[in-house]
Design an enzyme around this catalytic site. Structure first.
Site, PDB file in Angstrom:
ATOM      1  N   HIS A 151      -1.135  -0.806  -0.485  1.00  0.00           N
ATOM      2  CA  HIS A 151      -0.106   0.213  -0.270  1.00  0.00           C
ATOM      3  C   HIS A 151      -0.506   1.589  -0.813  1.00  0.00           C
ATOM      4  CE1 HIS A 151       0.646  -0.476  -4.486  1.00  0.00           C
ATOM      5  NE2 HIS A 151       1.454   0.568  -4.488  1.00  0.00           N
TER       6      HIS A 151
ATOM      7  N   HIS B 156       0.212   7.193  -1.593  1.00  0.00           N
ATOM      8  CA  HIS B 156       1.073   6.041  -1.883  1.00  0.00           C
ATOM      9  C   HIS B 156       1.987   5.814  -0.686  1.00  0.00           C
ATOM     10  CE1 HIS B 156       4.110   3.530  -3.799  1.00  0.00           C
ATOM     11  NE2 HIS B 156       3.258   3.353  -4.792  1.00  0.00           N
TER      12      HIS B 156
END
Length: 166
Positions: free
Chosen positions: A71, A86
């Protein structure tokens, strides 16, 4: 001071442009619904509300970290800027579900190289948000950092941040 006294040339200031790693809408970090990002605890930058599930490299540099959950990606630009991308908020809990990486730690990348594909529907369903912060994590070492603004951005072509390291 000694460099000046002994005639050694100073290294030139290194400025780079970060291109948008995603297509979508750029928003100020202050509008990200997570205090770690909105209060700039990890550094300065901006966020992009993605229009599609593809992340490309915003700079020429080296992949410093690929989180095991896929992620988030850490990149070091050629001028020393350390960039965190992110994808989404609270997406670590997905344990990689809906993410596919195309790079590994230590890989050299060029602006526009494919880094991560992600399923926006899975993130919308199972995480807090798809908004994707792009942070210069070593902002404290930068000589200057200019956020280029808000609005629509295109991955690989829209300049979103200018950062200078001496």
């Amino acid at each position: 001071m000694f460099k000046k006294l002994f005639g050694k040339k100073e290294e030139p200031v290194k400025t780079i442009q970060l291109m948008a790693p995603l297509s979508g809408t750029a928003v100020p970090l202050e509008r990200v619904p997570d205090p770690v990002f909105s209060e700039k605890m990890m550094g300065d930058g901006l966020a992009i509300e993605p229009a599609e599930g593809l992340v490309v490299s915003p700079v020429d540099g080296e992949i410093m970290q690929v989180f095991p959950t896929k992620h988030a990606i850490g990149i070091r630009a050629k001028n020393g800027a350390e960039i965190l991308i992110h994808i989404g908020l609270e997406t670590v809990s997905l344990n990689g579900e809906g993410f596919q990486t195309y790079i590994s730690e230590g890989d050299k990348v060029k602006t526009g190289d494919k880094l991560v594909a992600f399923d926006m529907e899975i993130i919308k369903e199972k995480a807090k948000s798809t908004v994707t912060p792009i942070i210069i994590t070593n902002t404290d070492q930068a000589a200057s950092l200019v956020i280029k603004g808000e609005g629509n951005v295109e991955r690989g072509t829209s300049s979103i941040i200018e950062v200078t390291f001496e």
